[in-house]
Scaffold this motif. Sequence first.
Motif, PDB file in Angstrom:
ATOM      1  N   ALA A 183      50.343  42.756  36.519  1.00 24.42           N
ATOM      2  CA  ALA A 183      48.939  42.784  36.089  1.00 24.42           C
ATOM      3  C   ALA A 183      48.670  41.855  34.907  1.00 24.42           C
ATOM      4  N   GLU A 184      49.661  41.064  34.507  1.00 24.39           N
ATOM      5  CA  GLU A 184      49.459  40.201  33.350  1.00 24.39           C
ATOM      6  C   GLU A 184      48.397  39.129  33.605  1.00 24.39           C
ATOM      7  N   ASP A 185      48.356  38.620  34.827  1.00 27.06           N
ATOM      8  CA  ASP A 185      47.290  37.695  35.228  1.00 27.06           C
ATOM      9  C   ASP A 185      46.184  38.548  35.839  1.00 27.06           C
ATOM     10  N   ASP A 186      45.181  38.886  35.033  1.00 28.87           N
ATOM     11  CA  ASP A 186      44.176  39.854  35.466  1.00 28.87           C
ATOM     12  C   ASP A 186      43.432  39.402  36.712  1.00 28.87           C
ATOM     13  N   ALA A 187      43.088  38.114  36.781  1.00 30.21           N
ATOM     14  CA  ALA A 187      42.349  37.616  37.946  1.00 30.21           C
ATOM     15  C   ALA A 187      43.184  37.741  39.211  1.00 30.21           C
ATOM     16  N   LEU A 188      44.464  37.374  39.116  1.00 35.06           N
ATOM     17  CA  LEU A 188      45.337  37.459  40.281  1.00 35.06           C
ATOM     18  C   LEU A 188      45.563  38.914  40.678  1.00 35.06           C
ATOM     19  N   TYR A 189      45.706  39.781  39.685  1.00 39.19           N
ATOM     20  CA  TYR A 189      45.883  41.209  39.946  1.00 39.19           C
ATOM     21  C   TYR A 189      44.692  41.765  40.722  1.00 39.19           C
ATOM     22  N   ARG A 190      43.487  41.420  40.282  1.00 36.20           N
ATOM     23  CA  ARG A 190      42.292  41.911  40.967  1.00 36.20           C
ATOM     24  C   ARG A 190      42.147  41.305  42.360  1.00 36.20           C
ATOM     25  N   GLU A 191      42.594  40.075  42.532  1.00 37.33           N
ATOM     26  CA  GLU A 191      42.556  39.457  43.857  1.00 37.33           C
ATOM     27  C   GLU A 191      43.494  40.187  44.818  1.00 37.33           C
ATOM     28  N   ASN A 192      44.650  40.623  44.311  1.00 31.22           N
ATOM     29  CA  ASN A 192      45.563  41.404  45.149  1.00 31.22           C
ATOM     30  C   ASN A 192      44.925  42.724  45.553  1.00 31.22           C
ATOM     31  N   LEU A 193      44.263  43.405  44.613  1.00 33.22           N
ATOM     32  CA  LEU A 193      43.594  44.661  44.938  1.00 33.22           C
ATOM     33  C   LEU A 193      42.468  44.442  45.933  1.00 33.22           C
TER      34      LEU A 193
END
Length: 235
Positions: A183-193
């Motif tokens: 979750a350190e890269d917030d944008a990438l984390y949200r894209e995965n979700l």
Amino acid sequence: MSAFFVTGTDTDAGKTLVTSGLLTLARRRGLTTLGLKPVASGCEATPQGLRNADALALQAQTRPPLPYATINPFAFAPAIAPHLAARRAGVRLALDALVDHARPLLAEQRDLSLVEGAGGWRVPLNGDEDLADLAVRLGLPVILVVGLRLGCISHARLTCDAIRADGLRLAGWVGSLVNTAFAEDDALYRENLTTLAATLPAPCLGVVPRLAAESPAAMAAAAADHLELPAANSG
């Protein structure tokens, strides 16, 4: 009655945290609850016998309360795959025994009953039967706990395919952050979700962040703050 089988994308995906969190949430709403852990390995010896931390967490959220052996009838000491732990103990796990234990408990018709598996969907019971067969025999819709880490999208989709191939319905899924680096890269984390939400054929019941190591009850209460109860069903 609403009864569900809780499985995960893998071992340590956060099944117990989510299961105990859902039971806690149900209790907050004045509902009766049941949490079952039919098979557990990695148990510790106590004066009362073998005890598993996950099963104890579910027992603590079961209301009205039940004895430990009712929550976890098959307990093994080695923290290895259940069928291997059972073999070392000279026990053969059999699907019929698990079904015979769980079915009358589910028939008590508590408001929310959750049966937690072990590991992922295809964990063996013996050479011929899987723990997934328990969900099939009991006819339970499934809640999938997705351990949020690299590779989780494929793991989640493959597990959904297996659940559907076994003729069961996915009632919902929960994201559980097991790797904080994910979750350190917030944008990438949200894209995965977003990808998980778009590709999994069931509603998201919440996303549980990485929680500080507190008491099991405190962690269950914290998890409950991030969860929604699944839609009711007839079990």
